[in-house]
Design a protein around this motif. Structure first.
Motif, PDB file in Angstrom:
ATOM      1  N   ASP A 235     -25.406   3.111 -58.208  1.00  0.00           N
ATOM      2  CA  ASP A 235     -25.249   4.634 -58.043  1.00  0.00           C
ATOM      3  C   ASP A 235     -24.308   5.431 -58.640  1.00  0.00           C
ATOM      4  OD1 ASP A 235     -27.682   4.430 -56.259  1.00  0.00           O
ATOM      5  OD2 ASP A 235     -26.412   3.589 -54.824  1.00  0.00           O
ATOM      6  N   TYR A 236     -23.140   4.631 -58.976  1.00  0.00           N
ATOM      7  CA  TYR A 236     -22.131   5.555 -59.637  1.00  0.00           C
ATOM      8  C   TYR A 236     -21.136   4.673 -60.161  1.00  0.00           C
ATOM      9  CZ  TYR A 236     -18.232   8.482 -60.325  1.00  0.00           C
ATOM     10  OH  TYR A 236     -17.415   9.360 -61.052  1.00  0.00           O
TER      11      TYR A 236
ATOM     12  N   SER B 269     -29.298   8.716 -63.654  1.00  0.00           N
ATOM     13  CA  SER B 269     -28.691   8.831 -62.362  1.00  0.00           C
ATOM     14  C   SER B 269     -29.681   9.090 -61.277  1.00  0.00           C
ATOM     15  CB  SER B 269     -27.506   9.683 -62.291  1.00  0.00           C
ATOM     16  OG  SER B 269     -27.261  10.275 -60.886  1.00  0.00           O
TER      17      SER B 269
END
Ligand code: PHE
Ligand code: FE
Length: 275
Positions: free
Chosen positions: A115-116, A190
Motif C-alpha cells: 500500500d505504501y 496506488s
C-alpha cells in the motif's frame, strides 16, 4: 533499494533487466497489485490509459519482460523502457526522456509494502507510467518534458518544472464526458489514491493552469491536497509547447503556493474540506 552488487550499471545508469533475480514472491506481489489495480481502474482511469494497458497486454501473472513490452511500445510510439536500479540523476533522466527512453526500476516492492512505498518500484514505473506512452500525444509530451528538463537544469529552475511533472505525469486528473478520470502514474499505481483522488471530499480539484502549477509546492509523503484537472491531452500539449524561458524569468523570486491554497483566479472544480 535492493542490493545490486552483481549488476553491471552502464554510464547512462541502465542495466539489463536481471530476470533471474525475480523471486516467486516478486511475481506474487506483481500479480496481486496488478489484479487489485485493474479492478479499481475500470471507470476511474481515463480511456487513453486503459487503452494503453490493454494494448500492452503485459502479463498479469508475472513481472513483465521489458524487452517484450518494448516490441509493442516501439511499434506504437517509438518509446522504449530501460531498466535501472532506482532513481537516476535528473540530467540522466531528462536525457533518457528526450530520447524516448523511460527508465524503469527493475525490482518489485516487498509484500509488506503493497500500500505504501517511499520510492518508485517496478510496479509503479511499469504499470503506472508505460500505458500512456502508447498514446501518441502523451508520448510527445513526455519527450518534450525531457527536453524542457535539460533546459530548466541549465537555467537552475528545476524545482519549478518538477512541479509540472508532479501535478500532471504523476498526479494528474482529466475531465471527460463521463466525469473526472485519473491519468497520473502515482494515482493509477496506488489503491488508496485511485479512490481518494476521485471520491474524497478532502482534496481540492482545480483546472490546469501552467504558471500556477509552476509555483505550487507538493507533498511527497502523503496523498495530495490538490489535484489539477486537464481538459484533454491535446490541450495539455498546446499549453506547454511554448518556450518556458521567459516564464521562468517572470516567476523567479515570486512566492510559492502551499499544496492546500485556493486562489481567487482558480477554476475550482471541487473545493476541498479544509483540515
Ligand atoms: N515547452 C517547455 C519549455 O520550453 C518544455 C516542456 C514541454 C515542459 C512539455 C513540459 C512539458 O521548457
Ligand atoms: Fe513515477
Amino acid at each position: 533499494m535492493k542490493h545490486t552488487t552483481e549488476l553491471t550499471v552502464r554510464d547512462d545508469f541502465t542495466i539489463d533487466q536481471p530476470l533471474h533475480l525475480y523471486t516467486e514472491t516478486d511475481h506474487e506481489v506483481w500479480r496481486s497489485l496488478y489484479a487489485r489495480q485493474t479492478a479499481l481502474l475500470e471507470g476511474r482511469a481515463c480511456d487513453e490509459y486503459l487503452a494503453g494497458l490493454h494494448h500492452l497486454d503485459m502479463g498479469h501473472e508475472r513481472v513483465p519482460v521489458f524487452e517484450e513490452l518494448n516490441q509493442k511500445l516501439m511499434a506504437a510510439t517509438g518509446w522504449r523502457i530501460v531498466a535501472v536500479t532506482g532513481l537516476v540523476p535528473d540530467a540522466v533522466f531528462f536525457e533518457h526522456l528526450a530520447n524516448r527512453r523511460f527508465p524503469v526500476t527493475w525490482w518489485v516492492r516487498a509484500p509488506e509494502e503493497m500500500d505504501y512505498l517511499q520510492e518508485p518500484d517496478c510496479f509503479h514505473d511499469v504499470f503506472g507510467h508505460v500505458p500512456l506512452l502508447i498514446n501518441p500525444v502523451f508520448a510527445d509530451y513526455m519527450q518534450a518534458y525531457g527536453e524542457g528538463g535539460m533546459k530548466a537544469e541549465h537555467l537552475h529552475v528545476l524545482p519549478m518544472l518538477a512541479r509540472l511533472y508532479w501535478y500532471t505525469v504523476e498526479f494528474g486528473l482529466i475531465q471527460t464526458d463521463n466525469g473526472l478520470r485519473i491519468y497520473g502514474a502515482g494515482i493509477v499505481s496506488s489503491k488508496t489514491e485511485s479512490i481518494y483522488a476521485l471520491e474524497s471530499e478532502v482534496p481540492n480539484r482545480i483546472g490546469f493552469d501552467l504558471t500556477r502549477i509552476l509555483r505550487t509546492e507538493y507533498k511527497i509523503d502523503d496523498v495530495q491536497k490538490t489535484y489539477f484537472v486537464i481538459d484533454d491531452f491535446d490541450k495539455l500539449m498546446s499549453d506547454t509547447r511554448q518556450d518556458f524561458t521567459q516564464m521562468y524569468l517572470n516567476l523567479d523570486g515570486l512566492s510559492t503556493f502551499k499544496p492546500t491554497d485556493i486562489l481567487a483566479q482558480d477554476r475550482v472544480i471541487n473545493k476541498g474540506v479544509t483540515p
